[in-house]
Design a protein around this motif. Sequence first.
Motif, mmCIF file in Angstrom:
data_model
loop_
_atom_site.group_PDB
_atom_site.id
_atom_site.type_symbol
_atom_site.label_atom_id
_atom_site.label_comp_id
_atom_site.label_asym_id
_atom_site.label_seq_id
_atom_site.Cartn_x
_atom_site.Cartn_y
_atom_site.Cartn_z
ATOM 1 N N THR A 93 0.830 -1.203 0.000
ATOM 2 C CA THR A 93 0.000 0.000 0.000
ATOM 3 C C THR A 93 0.867 1.257 0.000
ATOM 4 O O THR A 93 0.540 2.228 -0.681
ATOM 5 N N ILE A 94 1.961 1.220 0.743
ATOM 6 C CA ILE A 94 2.857 2.377 0.786
ATOM 7 C C ILE A 94 3.412 2.662 -0.615
ATOM 8 O O ILE A 94 3.489 3.808 -1.044
ATOM 9 N N LEU A 95 3.778 1.611 -1.323
ATOM 10 C CA LEU A 95 4.290 1.769 -2.677
ATOM 11 C C LEU A 95 3.231 2.385 -3.595
ATOM 12 O O LEU A 95 3.533 3.263 -4.410
ATOM 13 N N LEU A 96 1.988 1.946 -3.444
ATOM 14 C CA LEU A 96 0.900 2.509 -4.252
ATOM 15 C C LEU A 96 0.643 3.977 -3.915
ATOM 16 O O LEU A 96 0.365 4.780 -4.802
ATOM 17 N N ILE A 97 0.747 4.321 -2.650
ATOM 18 C CA ILE A 97 0.538 5.718 -2.248
ATOM 19 C C ILE A 97 1.652 6.599 -2.802
ATOM 20 O O ILE A 97 1.397 7.708 -3.286
ATOM 21 N N ILE A 98 2.889 6.094 -2.773
ATOM 22 C CA ILE A 98 4.001 6.844 -3.356
ATOM 23 C C ILE A 98 3.783 7.026 -4.857
ATOM 24 O O ILE A 98 3.997 8.107 -5.409
ATOM 25 N N ALA A 99 3.339 5.966 -5.533
ATOM 26 C CA ALA A 99 3.054 6.053 -6.973
ATOM 27 C C ALA A 99 1.922 7.045 -7.232
ATOM 28 O O ALA A 99 1.962 7.805 -8.214
ATOM 29 N N LEU A 100 0.917 7.065 -6.362
ATOM 30 C CA LEU A 100 -0.199 7.999 -6.512
ATOM 31 C C LEU A 100 0.276 9.439 -6.368
ATOM 32 O O LEU A 100 -0.098 10.309 -7.170
ATOM 33 N N VAL A 101 1.103 9.703 -5.376
ATOM 34 C CA VAL A 101 1.620 11.057 -5.174
ATOM 35 C C VAL A 101 2.463 11.480 -6.384
ATOM 36 O O VAL A 101 2.373 12.628 -6.846
ATOM 37 N N ALA A 102 3.247 10.551 -6.918
ATOM 38 C CA ALA A 102 4.058 10.859 -8.096
ATOM 39 C C ALA A 102 3.163 11.164 -9.306
ATOM 40 O O ALA A 102 3.424 12.116 -10.057
ATOM 41 N N ALA A 103 2.117 10.387 -9.488
ATOM 42 C CA ALA A 103 1.199 10.629 -10.611
ATOM 43 C C ALA A 103 0.468 11.952 -10.442
ATOM 44 O O ALA A 103 0.263 12.691 -11.414
#
Length: 67
Positions: free
Chosen positions: A2-12
């Motif tokens: 989930t942390i990885l997905l949140i980081i990807a979301l912030v980057a997007a």
Amino acid sequence: MTILLIIALVAAMGATAYVLVRGVIAMASGKDNGAKQQEWMRKRVFYQGIAIAIVAVILLFAKGAQS
């Protein structure tokens, strides 16, 4: 995961904001032609789509964790 997905979301989201600002500045300055402005618009829509897809995956993981 989930942390990885949140980081990807912030980057997007950051990429979407960057492309949006660049497109608005380019449009306001009048330097770019219509084709370049359309390219900025397509990039923004692309990054927004990625962000929405990541949000959907995060929500699916959240729903699975509740069960």
